[in-house]
Design a protein around this motif. Structure first.
Motif, PDB file in Angstrom:
ATOM      1  N   ILE A  44      -3.236   2.885  -6.153  1.00 52.42           N
ATOM      2  CA  ILE A  44      -2.481   2.354  -5.200  1.00 52.42           C
ATOM      3  C   ILE A  44      -1.512   1.587  -6.048  1.00 52.42           C
ATOM      4  O   ILE A  44      -0.172   1.457  -5.438  1.00 52.42           O
ATOM      5  N   ASN A  77       2.509   2.302  -5.493  1.00 54.06           N
ATOM      6  CA  ASN A  77       3.465   1.126  -5.107  1.00 54.06           C
ATOM      7  C   ASN A  77       4.490   1.108  -6.012  1.00 54.06           C
ATOM      8  O   ASN A  77       5.698   0.669  -5.630  1.00 54.06           O
ATOM      9  N   LEU A  92       6.462  12.405  -0.529  1.00 57.82           N
ATOM     10  CA  LEU A  92       5.189  12.675  -1.294  1.00 57.82           C
ATOM     11  C   LEU A  92       4.422  11.213  -1.732  1.00 57.82           C
ATOM     12  O   LEU A  92       3.137  11.394  -1.402  1.00 57.82           O
ATOM     13  N   ASP A 113       2.717  10.228   1.661  1.00 54.07           N
ATOM     14  CA  ASP A 113       1.643  11.036   1.959  1.00 54.07           C
ATOM     15  C   ASP A 113       0.582  10.717   0.949  1.00 54.07           C
ATOM     16  O   ASP A 113      -0.763  10.830   1.450  1.00 54.07           O
ATOM     17  N   LEU A 149      -0.159   7.601  -0.025  1.00 53.61           N
ATOM     18  CA  LEU A 149      -0.976   6.607   0.007  1.00 53.61           C
ATOM     19  C   LEU A 149      -1.870   7.136   1.373  1.00 53.61           C
ATOM     20  O   LEU A 149      -2.950   6.411   1.627  1.00 53.61           O
ATOM     21  N   ASN A 150      -1.368   7.785   2.235  1.00 53.03           N
ATOM     22  CA  ASN A 150      -1.899   7.983   3.291  1.00 53.03           C
ATOM     23  C   ASN A 150      -3.384   8.803   3.007  1.00 53.03           C
ATOM     24  O   ASN A 150      -4.259   8.599   3.679  1.00 53.03           O
ATOM     25  N   ILE A 151      -3.412   9.866   2.337  1.00 49.24           N
ATOM     26  CA  ILE A 151      -4.437  10.584   1.762  1.00 49.24           C
ATOM     27  C   ILE A 151      -5.332   9.731   1.190  1.00 49.24           C
ATOM     28  O   ILE A 151      -6.675   9.699   1.495  1.00 49.24           O
ATOM     29  N   TYR A 152      -4.830   8.629   0.414  1.00 45.31           N
ATOM     30  CA  TYR A 152      -5.913   7.804  -0.427  1.00 45.31           C
ATOM     31  C   TYR A 152      -6.512   6.902   0.840  1.00 45.31           C
ATOM     32  O   TYR A 152      -7.827   6.790   0.653  1.00 45.31           O
ATOM     33  N   HIS A 153      -5.715   6.650   1.805  1.00 44.17           N
ATOM     34  CA  HIS A 153      -6.321   5.949   2.911  1.00 44.17           C
ATOM     35  C   HIS A 153      -7.641   6.607   3.514  1.00 44.17           C
ATOM     36  O   HIS A 153      -8.506   6.418   4.115  1.00 44.17           O
ATOM     37  N   MET A 154      -7.000   8.062   3.741  1.00 39.83           N
ATOM     38  CA  MET A 154      -8.215   8.814   4.613  1.00 39.83           C
ATOM     39  C   MET A 154      -9.568   9.111   3.573  1.00 39.83           C
ATOM     40  O   MET A 154     -10.647   9.107   4.063  1.00 39.83           O
TER      41      MET A 154
END
Lengths: 354, 354, 354, 354, 354
Positions: free
Chosen positions: C211, C215, C274, C277, C279-284
Motif C-alpha cells: 500500500i 501510495n 491501474l 484498481d 488499491l481496490n483489489i488490495y482491499h477486496m
C-alpha cells in the motif's frame, strides 16, 4: 451469448451491402400492413407481397407501411426492389443489433432505435429494434415481431381528422418516435417505483437478497441505457437535420421529442445514482451493525474473561492454597468479581462503548 | 518491460526521420502481396523486391499492396524509394508502438491503428499494429506479421464484381477498417460473455479466485481500450477529412465506421462498468457474510460465556461453599443456566440479531 | 515547503516586470553555450558575458543560445538587454515555478514546460523547468541547471546535414520539445514497469508495504501530471498558433508532438487507473482474507465452546450430581461431545461456511 | 447559518435595484481613500463624503477610489449619485454573498470576486468579497473591511514611475486582480504544506484525529473552491471581453491572470485529490491492521481452545475416569497438548497466516 | 408511484394536442387573478370566466393573468380560446410532470419550471410546476395551487412606480423567475444548515440514525436537482433567445438570473459532495472504532487465554500430578502467570497495539 453486444465471427469482413438477418426469428409469419391516408380518407389493408406496394408509391396521400418480422430475406429484398431502396439501406434495416442511428440517403432518411416494452402479464420487459425509412410520402417501419405498440397511433389516424391526417410523413414519424419514448418513460417509472421501494427494506432488514436485487436492477438499467443514450444522440441529430422531408412547422414537435428523451435520460441517471447510493448505504449499515455486534461481544467477553479466570484459579487442586481455607473465601471471591465487573463497565462507559 | 507503454532510452532525441524498427520481430520472412484490380480484372501476385512495384504505380486500376513484417529496414527503405514516400511517413510506419493516428501528407494519407484478434486455438487475444498509406490509386497496408485478417476482403475482391471492384481505394480502405472494427466487436463480445458469466459465481460462491479473474479482465479491457479510444478519434477525424482521395459517395460508409467504433467504445465502457459493479457487489456480499458469521459467533459465545462462568464458580474448591451442599444445587444451577439462555435469546430477538 | 505549489508571501503584489529568481539555485556557475549553424557550418562556443551575443544577432544562420542556471539576475538582465527582450518576458523566464505556458510577444514567442528526467545512478527522477524564447533566427533555451538532455540534438546538428541544419528555429524547437516529451514517455514507461510488477505481490502477499508503495507511486504520478497536463495544453496551443516563426512545412512535426504528448497523457491516466484498481483489489483481497480468518475462528470456537461448557458442568463440586456416579458417565459425556461436534459441522456445511 | 450559501427569507422577491446590505458589518467606520496619479504626480487623500469625489471625475489622471466597509447605505447611495452609477450596479456592489461575476454596463464594467487571506497571527484564513467598478479613468474598489491587501500596489504607485503610473485603469485592475490571485496561491500553498505532512502521520500512526483533520481540510478546500472556480470563469470572461476600457497592449497581462488562476485551480484539484487518496490509504491501512490483529487473535485462540478443553475434561469429577489413574496420565496429556499446538502451527503456516 | 418520474400507461401514444391534466388536483377552486398595470395605474380583479379576459387583450398596459389550479379542462380550454392559444401550448401548460423547458411559438413564448418552496409550519418543502406564457403585453402564469409566492411582486407593482410598472412583460417575467430562483437558494440554504450540522454528530456519536438522515438528505437533494438542473438549461436558453418580447435593456437582468441559478446549482453540487464526504468519513470512523474495539478485545483475550489454560491444567484430577504437591506450587503458578502477562504486554507494545 453476451447480452450487451451480439456479434459473431461470421460477420467479420462482410460487405456492408450483404443482406444477413443477424437477429433471432421472433415471429412465424411476416405481417405487411399498409395504412394510406389523407384528410379525406383512411385505407387499411394487409398485403401479401411487395408488388402490392406499387399502387401506393405515387399517390399523394401518406402511406405508412409496417413490416412485422424480418427473417424472410427474399421478401425484404422484394420490398427493397419495389421501393427502389439502396442495398445499404436494406442491410441497415436487417442489422437489428446495431446502435441506434440516423443516416440520410439521397431519397430517404433511415433511422433505427430500440423499443423497450413492459409485458404486463409476463412481468418482464423486452427490447426490440425498430427501423424507420421515410421520404415525404411514404414511411416504412420495420419491427422484429408483431406488436400492438403503434395501435394508439392507428386509432388516432382512424378517428381524428386533426393533425395526423392532414400532415405529411414527418408528423407520423414524430408520433411513432413519441410513442417509443413514452414507453421508455413508462418502463423507467416502473423501475423507479421498485427501486424507491428498496429503501425501506434496506434500512429495516439489510441482507444479501437486497444486494442481489439492487445488482439486478443496476444491470437492467445499464442494459436499457445502451438503448436510450444513442437514441438520444439520434433524436438530437434528427431535430437538427435539414431535410425536405421534415417541415418547419413540425420543429416544435421534434424539440418536444428531445425534451422527452432528455427526461428519460435524466431519470435513468437518477435511478442509477439512487441504486449506487443504496449500495453505499447498505455498506454503511452493515458496517454499523458489525460494529454494534463487535462492541457487544467485546464488552461481554471482556467482563467474563477475568471472572472465569479467577474461578479457574480456585478450581486448581494445589494442596496448599490458603484462600480456600478462609471461612468467607467464597464470598470474598464473589465480591471481587462484582467489583471487577463494575470497574469494567465504568471503563466502557468512559470509552463510549456503552 | 511495461506492456502499456513501450519506449526505451535509446529513442530519446532521435530525428523523426530516423528509421528504426521499435517493435518485436514477429515473422521470419517479409511477405509482399499485390492485388491489382478494377471492374474487369483481378491480379494477385507475390513480389520479392520493391522494384517489382513499379509497373503498378501508374496504371488506372486500384493497387492494394500488403506488407507483412516490418523488421527489414532495407526493404522498407526500398519500398519508400519506389513509391517516393516521405522519410517521415516511413518512420511513422515503423513506429508500431505509437498511438493510432491519421496524418495527411501532400500526396498520401497515412493512418495507423491497433488490430485486436482472438486466437481460437491458443485461447488468447493478440494486439498488432496496422499502418495504411493510400492515395487515389494505391493503398499500402503494413502488418507486423502474416495474418489472414483481410482474407475475407480478398475473397470479396476475387468474387464480387460489385462495389469493391468498381471503387477507388477509399472503399477498400473502408472495407479494411470495417474488418478491424468488426474484430474489436467480436473480441469484446467474447469478453462480454465471460464477464456476464462471473455474476453467477459471484452471488453463489464469492472467493479470491473471482477477484483475480475480474482484475485480469479489467486489465485486459484497459489494454484494449488503449487501442480503441484513439482509434475512435482517428476514425472520427477520417470521417471529417476533406481529401481528394475520399469520395463523397462513400461518406455513408465512413459514417457507418464511426457508428461501429462508437458501439465498440460503448460496449467497452459498459463492460468496464460491469466489472466495477461486480467488484462492488463482491465487496458487499463479503461484508454481508462477515456480518452473518460475526453474528453467529457472537450469539453463540455470549450465551455460553456466562454459563461456563457459573460452572467455573461451582468448580472452585472452597471449603465453605454453601450451594454445593444443597440437595438440588446441581439442578438449580442447570435451571438458572436455562433461564439465562432464554433471556439471552429474547434479547437477541429484540436486537434483530436473530 | 509544499512540493506541488511553491509560492511565498513576498511575491504577493509584485509587479510582473519585477525580476526575482524564485527557484532554488541548482548550479554554481551559469553556463552560456552558443551553437550557430546553417547548412554549411556549425560553430560552437562558450561565452562569458551577454555582450558576446551581439555578433550572432543579425547573421542569417540559426543561433541556438543555451543558458544553464538562472540565479544571476544581473546576467539575465544583460542577456535581456542584448536581445532587447521585454522585461515581462525575462520575468517569465525566471518564474521557474509557473505553470507550463505559451505567450506570443511582438517579436518573440515564449514557452515554458517541465522537463522530467530519470537519473540512472541515483535511482530517482527530477523535474526541472525549461523556458524557450525564439524568433525566426534565434532560439534561447533556459535551464535551471547544466544537463546533457539536449546532447543528442547537438550531436545531430554536428553530424547530420539533413533537416536540422537546413531549417529555421522552428525545427530546432520541435527537436527540443520532442526530446522533452520522449523523456516523459521514458520516465512513464519506467513507472509503468514498476506498477505492473505490483500486481503479483498484491495477489500473492498483500501487506502494508505494498500500500505504501502504491501510495508513493500515486503521488509521484500526480506530481508528474502537474507538469504533463498543462504541457499538453501548451503543445496544443503551439500546434495551432499562427506565427511567422513557425513554417507551414513543419506542421506535420508539431502534430506529431501533439500525438506524442497525448500518448504520454493517456499512459499517465492508464497508470493512475491501474494504481486505483490495485488499491481496490488490495482491499477486496484483505476483506476476503479477513472473512476466511473469521470463518475459521468462528467454526473452531463454536465447536469447542459447548464442549468446554459440558466439561465445566461435570467439573463442579456439587455433593449430589447423579451423572458423576454413572458407571460409563465419562464415556457418555465424550459420546455426546462427538455428536455435538458432528451436528455443528453439518450445520456449517449447510451454511456454506465449510 | 449555512456557511456555503447565505440567503434569508426576507430577500426573496426583492427588486434587484433595492439596496440592501446583506453581509455582516465587519468594520466600524467606512474608509474612503483616493489615489489619483499619472506619470508625473501621485495624490493620496482620505475623503469624508462622496461629494469630495467630484473634482476627480473629469481630470485626465487615473483615479483609484477605495471604499472599505459597506454597511452605510446612505454613503453608498451618495457615491452612486456622485458617479452617476446605475442603481443595479450599486445593488451588485452590496450583494457580498453573490457568486463572482462580471457585468458590462453602458459606462462601467463591474466585477466581483472573493479575496482569500491568511492571518499570520490568528492562524486562520478569512474570505472577503471585493467588488470593482471601472471605466477608462476611474476605478472604484469596494472591500468589506479595512485591509492592507492592496498596500504593495499603493507602494508601487508611490515609488515606481514605470508601468502602473503610465497606464490607464486596466493595468491597475490587472495589478489588483493579480494580488488577489497571488493570495489564492499563497493560501493554497500553506494548505498544501499541511496536507502533504499528513502522509507521514497516516503511515505511521493512523487514528481518528487524522481523519478529522483530513475532513476539516477537505471542507476548507471546498469552501475556497466555491470562490476560486467562479473567479476563474470571471477572469476568463474578462480576458476575452472587448471593451474600450481594456487596451490591447495589456492583453498579455490578462492572459497571465488566466494562467495564474488556472494554476490555483489545478493545485486546488490536486490537493483535493491528495486528501481523497489519503482517506483511501487510511482505510487500507486500517483494514490491513484489523487483518493483522484478527490473525493474531485467531491463531492464539485456536491453539488454546482445544488445550483448555482437554484440561477441562480431566477436571471433571466422574467417579470412573480411567486416564486419571494412569501413572503418567498427566504427562501424556501435556505431550498431546504440545503435539496439537505444533500441528496447529503447521496448519497456519500452510495457510500463510504466519 | 415513483416520485422521480410520473407517467402512466394511458398517456402512451396520445396526441400532443390532447388536453389531459396529468397532475394531482391540489386545489378546490380555480382562481383567476388579473393585474393590469402601467406607469399610471394598477388594476387588480378576480375574474370568473375566460371571457372576462377579452377587454385586457388589446389595451396598451401590461396584463398579468395568474391561474391557480389546473384541473378544470373546460376552463383551460376557454382561456386558450380567448387568448387564441395553440392547442399544443395548452397541452404544455397541463403537463405538470414535464421537464422544465422553453418553447418559442409564433406569437408567444412558453416556459415552465419547478417551484421549490419551504413550508415553515409543516416543516417540509413542496415542489410545484409553474408555466408561463407571454408576449409583449400579456403574461399568463399557471400554478398548480393557490400560493403566495408571487405576493412580494404584486406588492412591488402596487407600491413602486419604478421599473416594474414602467416596463413590459419581460421585466415582469424576470421578477417572477427571480423569485422562483430565490426560493431555490433559500431552500438550499436551509438544507445546507442541516447538512453542515451533521458533521458534529458524525465525529462525536456516529450511529445508524445519522446514516439514515444523510441518506434522506441525499435523496431530497437529488429530487430538487431534477428541478434545478433543467431549469438552469432553460434560463440559459432564455438569456440567449432572440425575441421581440425580450428587450435589449433587460439583458443585464437575465444575465443575473443565469448567475443566480448557477449559484443554486453550485451550492447543490457542494452539498451533495459534502454528504458524500460525510458518508465516507462515517465509514472511516466506524472502521477506526472497530479497529479499536478489536484491539482491546484481542489484547484482553490473548492475555487471559494462556492464564486460564494454566489454571485449567492444575484443575485436572490426575492422581499423579507432582506440582500440586509442591509447597509453594500455587504461588509459583501465580508468579508464572504474572510473568506471562508482562511479556504479552511488552509484545503488544512493540507491535504498537498499545
Amino acid at each position: 451469448m453476451s447480452r450487451y453486444l451480439k456479434t459473431s465471427k461470421d460477420e467479420i469482413g462482410l460487405s456492408p451491402q450483404e443482406l444477413v438477418f443477424r437477429g433471432q426469428r421472433k415471429v412465424d409469419e411476416i405481417l405487411l400492413r399498409i395504412m394510406d391516408f389523407n384528410e379525406s380518407k383512411v385505407e387499411e389493408i394487409l398485403i401479401k407481397s411487395a408488388t402490392d406496394l406499387q399502387e401506393y408509391l405515387n399517390n399523394e396521400s401518406v402511406t405508412w407501411f409496417n413490416v412485422d418480422g424480418l427473417h424472410d430475406l427474399d421478401l425484404i429484398q422484394d420490398i427493397g426492389a419495389a421501393l427502389q431502396l439502396d442495398q445499404l439501406l436494406l442491410a441497415d434495416v436487417l442489422e437489428t443489433n446495431a446502435r441506434p442511428k440516423i443516416h440520410e440517403y439521397e431519397d430517404w432518411i433511415f433511422l433505427s432505435l430500440k423499443m423497450v416494452q413492459y409485458n404486463e402479464e409476463k412481468k418482464h420487459f423486452s427490447v426490440e429494434n425498430i427501423s424507420i425509412i421515410f421520404n415525404d410520402n411514404i414511411l416504412i417501419s420495420f419491427q422484429e415481431k408483431k406488436s400492438d405498440v403503434f395501435e394508439p397511433i392507428r386509432e388516432r389516424i382512424r378517428n381524428q381528422k386533426r393533425t395526423l391526417r392532414s400532415s405529411k410523413t414527418d408528423y407520423l414519424l414524430f408520433a411513432l418516435l413519441d410513442t417509443v419514448i413514452d414507453h421508455y418513460l413508462y418502463v423507467l417509472s416502473l423501475f423507479g417505483e421498485k427501486i424507491e421501494s428498496f429503501e425501506e427494506v434496506l434500512l429495516d432488514k439489510p441482507d444479501k437478497n437486497i444486494i442481489e436485487k439492487i445488482n439486478l436492477f443496476k444491470k437492467e438499467l445499464n442494459y436499457i441505457r445502451k438503448g436510450i443514450k444513442p437514441a438520444r444522440e439520434m433524436i438530437l441529430a434528427l431535430s437538427k437535420i435539414e431535410s425536405d422531408f421534415i417541415h418547419k412547422k413540425n420543429d416544435v414537435h421534434f424539440k418536444e421529442l428531445v425534451n422527452n428523451i432528455n427526461q428519460a435520460s435524466d431519470s435513468l441517471d437518477s435511478y442509477r445514482e439512487l441504486l449506487s447510493d443504496q449500495l453505499n448505504i447498505y455498506h454503511m449499515i452493515i458496517s454499523s451493525k458489525l460494529n454494534d455486534i463487535m462492541k457487544f461481544l467485546t464488552i461481554f467477553s471482556v467482563i467474563f474473561i477475568p471472572l472465569t479466570f479467577i474461578a479457574g484459579i480456585y478450581g486448581t487442586n494445589f494442596e496448599f492454597l490458603p484462600e480456600l481455607q478462609f471461612k468467607y473465601g467464597y464470598f470474598i471471591m464473589l465480591g471481587i468479581m462484582v467489583i471487577i465487573s463494575i470497574l469494567m463497565l465504568f471503563y466502557f462507559k468512559r470509552k463510549k462503548w456503552l
